[in-house]
Write an enzyme that holds these catalytic residues in place. Structure first.
Site, short mmCIF file in Angstrom:
data_model
loop_
_atom_site.label_atom_id
_atom_site.label_comp_id
_atom_site.label_asym_id
_atom_site.label_seq_id
_atom_site.Cartn_x
_atom_site.Cartn_y
_atom_site.Cartn_z
CD GLU A 1 -2.74 -1.29 2.42
OE1 GLU A 1 -3.57 -0.39 2.62
OE2 GLU A 1 -2.58 -2.24 3.20
CE LYS B 1 -8.76 -8.23 5.67
NZ LYS B 1 -7.38 -7.76 5.51
CB SER C 1 -5.68 -1.16 0.27
OG SER C 1 -5.45 0.05 0.95
CB SER C 2 -9.72 -4.56 -1.13
OG SER C 2 -10.69 -4.00 -0.28
CD GLU D 1 -14.86 -12.08 5.82
OE1 GLU D 1 -14.19 -11.52 6.70
OE2 GLU D 1 -15.45 -11.46 4.91
CB ALA E 1 -24.55 -7.45 2.73
NE ARG E 2 -28.13 -0.16 1.83
CZ ARG E 2 -28.96 0.75 2.37
NH1 ARG E 2 -30.03 0.33 3.05
NH2 ARG E 2 -28.71 2.03 2.25
CG ASP F 1 -14.73 -1.15 6.63
OD1 ASP F 1 -14.82 0.04 6.99
OD2 ASP F 1 -13.79 -1.57 5.93
CB SER G 1 -9.84 8.82 2.15
OG SER G 1 -8.71 8.74 1.32
#
Length: 368
Positions: A16, A138, A191-192, A221, A226-227, A301, A326
């Protein structure tokens, strides 16, 4: 009143790195120069620390290294003969009062550099060693959230060693625990990066192999319809949550490209959610922040399941992207705190956390 010397640290060895350059550029532009002297310190992808004094746009475009001053000494380790601070070629010395790490990912928000800051005994913006490392991992973070009874989607995990040793058994166990679609994530990355979505076993194998490029442990997962909603958190002991914002990803899910490269992704601020759900999300965000002993800032999140309105916490990010566009600062702007004021509040929170710690452990201390 004397100005406070702030060392803005950017770059780093993580994937990142470029995100960090953008965050630091925005912080430098919007920090109150009447109140703070800002010294910019960059960390290259190889891990070298360099002092930079030049056009801030060169930080953002990555060319800062070419003109960085390699003859300036950056001393953050206490020694008998050297003070903590920045020593210039002409003998001038600048004491660092506060460190502002605009660093994302491994070595930046995982507790590693926070440990160095603790040794340096200098106030620094953001979460401490424990909360940074827990928030970054995580898997460990999910276990903490479980203890706090924060609802999460079903998940499981595996390791590189286990997967390589007995792939078929691991795949069967995953499919027994959760059903497709399955999201695959490296345990330690932000950052995915390295995240993928599997709709069948072939996708699952490919996704696991991709995630294992970035970490030896991965989280899997249960995918739900979902939102995606995010909340910004600010504070130390007294913690506040912003209005929530919703992400409308340009792609099937909010991966690295959808976050930073594809301008079609949209942020809806504030999110169009019932007040009851907003209150619940904000309370959960504060609870999650306190659960990891957070300080300064975090972005939390969530998922809101579309057909039930069930709320699930997804993850906490202890050093979220910090450009002026951001999600973290935009949410506070919508709540009533401007970007410049937010920077100021974070620095003041860092100083307060430091002085409170000194009073507890040392008796007293102050920022001169």
């Amino acid at each position: 009143m004397n100005k406070i010397n702030v060392a803005l640290i950017f770059g780093g060895k993580s994937g990142e790195h470029e995100v960090s350059l953008s965050s630091a550029t925005s912080i430098y532009k919007f920090i109150d120069k009447e109140k703070y002297n800002v010294f910019t310190i960059g960390i290259t992808k190889e891990g070298n620390w360099l002092y930079y004094e030049g056009d801030v746009e060169n930080i953002k475009n990555g060319t800062w290294e070419k003109t960085a001053n390699k003859n300036v000494n950056i001393n953050l380790i206490p020694t008998i003969n050297k003070n903590i601070g920045i020593e210039f070629e002409n003998g001038k010395f600048e004491k660092i009062d506060v460190l502002f790490p605009a660093l994302h990912g491994p070595y930046g928000e995982d507790g590693s550099i926070q440990g160095l800051f603790e040794i340096s005994n200098i106030p620094y913006v953001g979460c401490g060693v424990l909360s940074s490392s827990v928030g970054m991992d995580k898997l460990i973070c999910k276990k903490v959230f479980e203890q706090e009874n924060l609802p999460q989607v079903k998940y499981t995990y595996t390791t590189k060693w286990d997967f390589n040793k007995n792939k078929d058994k691991v795949l069967e166990e995953i499919e027994k625990e959760i059903s497709y679609p399955i999201f695959i994530k490296p345990a330690n990355l932000g950052s995915s990066v390295g995240i993928s979505k599997a709709k069948n076993r072939e996708d699952l194998i490919n996704g696991i192999n991709e995630a294992l490029k970035y970490d030896k442990r991965i989280v899997l997962e249960q995918g739900i319809d979902a939102r995606e909603v995010e909340v910004s958190v600010l504070g130390n002991e007294e913690v506040y949550a912003s209005v929530p914002g919703e992400i409308i990803p340009a792609k099937e899910f909010y991966d690295y490209e959808a976050k930073y490269l594809n301008e079609s992704s949209k942020l809806l601020i504030p999110a169009k959610i019932d007040n009851k759900i907003i209150d619940e999300i904000k309370n959960m965000a504060v609870k999650a922040f306190k659960a990891i002993d957070g300080s300064g800032l975090s972005r939390v999140d969530f998922f809101i399941e579309k057909n039930t309105d069930n709320i699930y916490i997804n993850e906490i990010n202890t050093m979220p992207g910090f450009t002026n566009i951001s999600m973290y600062p935009k949410l506070w702007e919508a709540t009533g705190i401007s970007y410049s004021n937010l920077i100021d509040k974070l620095i003041q929170l860092a100083i307060k956390r430091y002085t409170d710690k000194c009073i507890t452990h040392l008796g007293s201390c102050k920022i001169e």
